[in-house]
Each structure stands twice: as C-alpha cells, then as structure tokens.
Enzyme design. Structure first.
Site, PDB file in Angstrom:
ATOM      1  CB  THR A  13      -0.934   0.026   1.215  1.00 36.32           C
ATOM      2  OG1 THR A  13      -0.159   0.002   2.423  1.00 36.32           O
ATOM      3  CG2 THR A  13      -1.893  -1.153   1.184  1.00 36.32           C
ATOM      4  N   GLY A  14       0.368   2.322  -0.581  1.00 37.15           N
ATOM      5  CA  GLY A  14       1.176   3.533  -0.698  1.00 37.15           C
ATOM      6  C   GLY A  14       2.418   3.293  -1.520  1.00 37.15           C
ATOM      7  CB  ILE A  19       9.612   3.593   2.061  1.00 36.78           C
ATOM      8  CG1 ILE A  19      10.669   4.496   2.719  1.00 36.78           C
ATOM      9  CG2 ILE A  19       9.755   2.151   2.553  1.00 36.78           C
ATOM     10  CD1 ILE A  19      10.454   4.708   4.204  1.00 36.78           C
ATOM     11  N   GLY A  20       7.599   2.860  -0.326  1.00 34.27           N
ATOM     12  CA  GLY A  20       6.735   1.883  -0.975  1.00 34.27           C
ATOM     13  C   GLY A  20       7.164   1.580  -2.385  1.00 34.27           C
ATOM     14  CB  SER A 138       8.144   6.205  12.356  1.00 33.78           C
ATOM     15  OG  SER A 138       8.965   7.336  12.621  1.00 33.78           O
ATOM     16  CE1 TYR A 151       4.241   9.571  11.061  1.00 31.97           C
ATOM     17  CE2 TYR A 151       6.129  10.000  12.477  1.00 31.97           C
ATOM     18  CZ  TYR A 151       5.577   9.402  11.357  1.00 31.97           C
ATOM     19  OH  TYR A 151       6.364   8.632  10.538  1.00 31.97           O
TER      20      TYR A 151
END
Length: 247
Positions: A13-14, A19-20, A138, A151
């Site tokens: 996804t993304g 990075i995806g 992260s 976040y």
C-alpha cells in the site's frame, strides 16, 4: 540478482512513491508479482511504469474498506493468494498539542492505524502458512519528537499491533514485523528541508552515521524481513535509522 521472491504475490500500500515504490521495485526485480496501491491514478500509473515486471496498480484509499475489498478481490481473481503484505501507506502530520483538532486525530489515526489494520485484516483470508506481514513504523514510535505527539502515538500503535498479531497469527504460520525508518531521503523529506533552511543539518547532526537513509536501504530491510532469511524473526521492530534509536 537472486530471485528470492519468484512467483510470490506481494501487496504494497502507498506504493507510488518513497519507501513503498523503492520496495516494490526491489520485489519486482527479484521475481515477485507486485500489486501497489495509491490514491492518485496519475502517480499510480507512473509508478507501475517505473516498476515494470508486470506490476499492477490498484487505485484506492486504505482508509476506505470498500477500496481494500476491491484490492484483494483483484488479487484473488488473478492469483488466489497473498504471500507478502507491506502495509506501508501512512502520513506525517506534525501538530502541536495545543493546536490538535478532531480532524487531525481522525486523519492521522485513520491512515496510520485504521488503514494499516484493515489492510492486514482483509489480506488474511488469502494468506497461507508462511505468509509475511511487514508494517511501516517509525523511530517516532519510540522517540518523543516534539510537536508531533499524534504521529508519535500512531506509530507506537503500529509497534503494538505487530506484537499482538505475532501472537494472534502464530498458529497460522504468518510472521509479522515492523520496519521503522529514521529520516530518509524521500521527495517529501526533501521538500521539507528545502522549505526550512538549516533543518537538514540539525537532523543529520543527531544521526550517529551522519546522513539520511537512502530509500534502497529501507527497501533492503523490508525485503530481508519478508524473505526466508528472516524465517525466525517475528514480532520484531527493525530500526533503519543510522543508530538514532539505539544510542
């Protein structure tokens, strides 16, 4: 190059940027049948062309459960299974505590937690013994970065989900791990640095290795966690941050 993922069905996804996209390219180069998602069709089309190797793009929003259902119906129709899920879609929205509004909470947790959760849940009927899930976390989930508590908390939730799902899915032989990058040389990060003179120097100063991560370095970690080389690694968070979280 070794074809560690020959004929493996991989969903990312993304996958249209950052990075995806870097991970999708690596999977495709190693023989995988790659499916990527993105919200924007134009970016999705560009990414599919860049990846090559028969990659397929499915437009959709991971916060929309109907879109996720359509994604996995496409994969089921084509292959009948999913071998690897990289739940990568997410957002970074720094907001000071005093300025947080309901919309900020809904968007951050909607994408980083809800979207990630249902990306994995809806893949499970197609996953068999030996399947692998990697969640994009992260170092912010472990570090208290100022002005971005939402976040930080959303990424801490990702880490917690990996622990729980490792237990929940152990009888099915499905491994779950987290890749947690630090500051990485992405288009969005570069845009932030360009708009904030001196910011890059400050960030790099806090990295023991003295530089940002390259996209390929994070993608390498994703492929390691989804390959047979990490067959005894489960419930783990792999920091790809130049040593920031460790020291």
């Amino acid at each position: 190059m070794a074809n560690r993922f020959e004929d493996k069905v991989v969903v990312i996804t993304g996958g249209s940027d950052g990075i995806g996209l870097a991970s999708a390219q690596r999977f495709a180069e190693e023989g995988a049948r790659v499916y990527i998602t993105a919200r924007r069709q134009d970016l999705l089309d560009l990414a599919v062309d860049q990846i090559g190797h028969g990659a397929i793009g499915v437009q959709g929003d991971v916060t929309n459960l109907a879109d996720l259902t359509s994604l996995y119906k496409s994969v089921e129709r084509d292959h009948g299974r999913v071998d690897v899920v990289f739940a990568n879609a997410g957002m970074h929205q720094p907001v000071a505590l005093e300025a947080i509004e309901e919309a900020h909470f809904d968007s951050t947790f909607g994408l980083n937690v809800k979207g990630l959760l249902f990306t994995v849940q809806k893949a499970l009927p197609l996953m068999t013994h030996g399947g692998v899930v990697v969640l994009n976390g992260s170092i912010a989930g472990s570090k208290a970065y100022p002005g971005q508590s939402l976040y930080n908390a959303s990424k801490a939730a990702v880490r917690s989900l990996a622990r729980s799902w490792t237990i929940d899915l152990k009888e099915r032989g499905i491994r779950v791990n987290v890749v947690s990058p630090g500051a990485t040389e992405t288009r969005l990060m570069r845009g932030y640095f360009d708009a904030a003179p001196g910011a890059e120097e400050q960030v790099v100063k806090g990295v023991p290795l003295g530089r940002l991560a390259h996209l390929e370095e994070v993608a390498n970690a994703v492929l390691f966690l989804t390959s047979s080389e990490s067959s005894y690694v489960a419930g783990h968070e792999l920091f790809v941050d130049g040593g920031v979280a460790a020291v």
